[in-house]
Design an enzyme around this catalytic site. Structure first.
Site, PDB file in Angstrom:
ATOM      1  N   CYS A   1      67.212  84.424  15.799  1.00 40.57           N
ATOM      2  CA  CYS A   1      68.052  85.543  16.240  1.00 40.57           C
ATOM      3  C   CYS A   1      67.578  86.869  15.641  1.00 40.57           C
ATOM      4  O   CYS A   1      67.626  87.912  16.301  1.00 40.57           O
ATOM      5  CB  CYS A   1      69.499  85.301  15.832  1.00 40.57           C
ATOM      6  SG  CYS A   1      70.210  83.796  16.503  1.00 40.57           S
ATOM      7  N   THR A   2      67.126  86.821  14.406  1.00 36.58           N
ATOM      8  CA  THR A   2      66.620  88.033  13.761  1.00 36.58           C
ATOM      9  C   THR A   2      65.452  88.616  14.550  1.00 36.58           C
ATOM     10  O   THR A   2      65.382  89.824  14.791  1.00 36.58           O
ATOM     11  CB  THR A   2      66.193  87.725  12.312  1.00 36.58           C
ATOM     12  OG1 THR A   2      67.344  87.272  11.581  1.00 36.58           O
ATOM     13  CG2 THR A   2      65.610  88.946  11.632  1.00 36.58           C
TER      14      THR A   2
END
Length: 215
Positions: free
Chosen positions: A45-46
């Site tokens: 997700c980062t």
């Protein structure tokens, strides 16, 4: 609730990292990309949120506004953004929705019990200025999304929304497009003055129309 292509995208109000928003008001007359991620402080997700931030100029050129969502609280979102900016060399300016009560997640069917009973899956929705759902993609948690593909699909959607054309497999902006089946052969020349090729009666190509040549 299960959404389908062409459905009206549900409106909502939500707390985000840029303040409370009304979804429809935030989009205005823009296109929208709404995507969910399983949790904050997760590696895939980062990279996804970083990539979205780095593509801001590309989204702006296409009149597209992005929004991300997870069920984590607002304070966690705000702290995580610092990590994203640091590790991905970007500046996250689009809103992250804090969906602690899962209201938006349920509206958009982002929680799949076979994957997780509580966390959202990697769903992505493209929503047109008419507020209708134009595309839906769901990825497994282990696979990061291809945002260049998201841009490619937006290019196709915006082109085919304006002209009587479709885009072939692996199409990229600027390449030839397929003339829609609703266009009669005798009308092709007037509608597509750049020229055309007929491979089969149902397979007809023309150079990508420009914004000054509507069909």
């Amino acid at each position: 609730m299960s959404l389908h292509l062409g459905d009206l995208a549900p409106n909502f109000t939500a707390q985000t990292t840029i303040g409370e928003i009304d979804f429809y008001e935030y989009l205005g007359d823009s296109w929208g990309v709404l995507f969910s991620h399983p949790a904050d402080y997760t590696p895939v997700c980062t990279t996804e949120l970083g990539k979205t931030a780095l593509l801001k100029g590309e989204f702006d050129k296409r009149n597209v506004k992005a929004l991300a969502l997870s069920i984590d609280p607002l304070d966690k979102h705000l702290a995580w953004i610092s990590d994203i900016n640091e590790t991905q060399n970007c500046s996250v300016e689009f809103p992250l929705i804090a969906d602690e009560d899962r209201k938006v997640s349920m509206l958009y069917d982002m929680i799949h019990p076979n994957a997780s009973a509580t966390a959202t899956v990697r769903s992505l929705f493209i929503i047109g200025p008419d507020k209708k759902v134009k595309l839906m993609i769901t990825y497994p948690a282990s696979t990061g999304r291809n945002f260049n593909e998201v841009l490619r699909v937006i290019d196709s959607l915006q082109l085919t929304d304006e002209y009587s054309v479709a885009t072939p497999a692996n199409w990229e902006a600027g390449e030839d497009v397929i003339i829609g089946l609703g266009v009669k052969t005798e009308d092709i020349e007037s509608k597509f003055p750049k020229g055309h090729r007929i491979i089969k009666p149902y397979l007809r190509y023309t150079p990508q129309p420009s914004s000054t040549t509507k069909a």
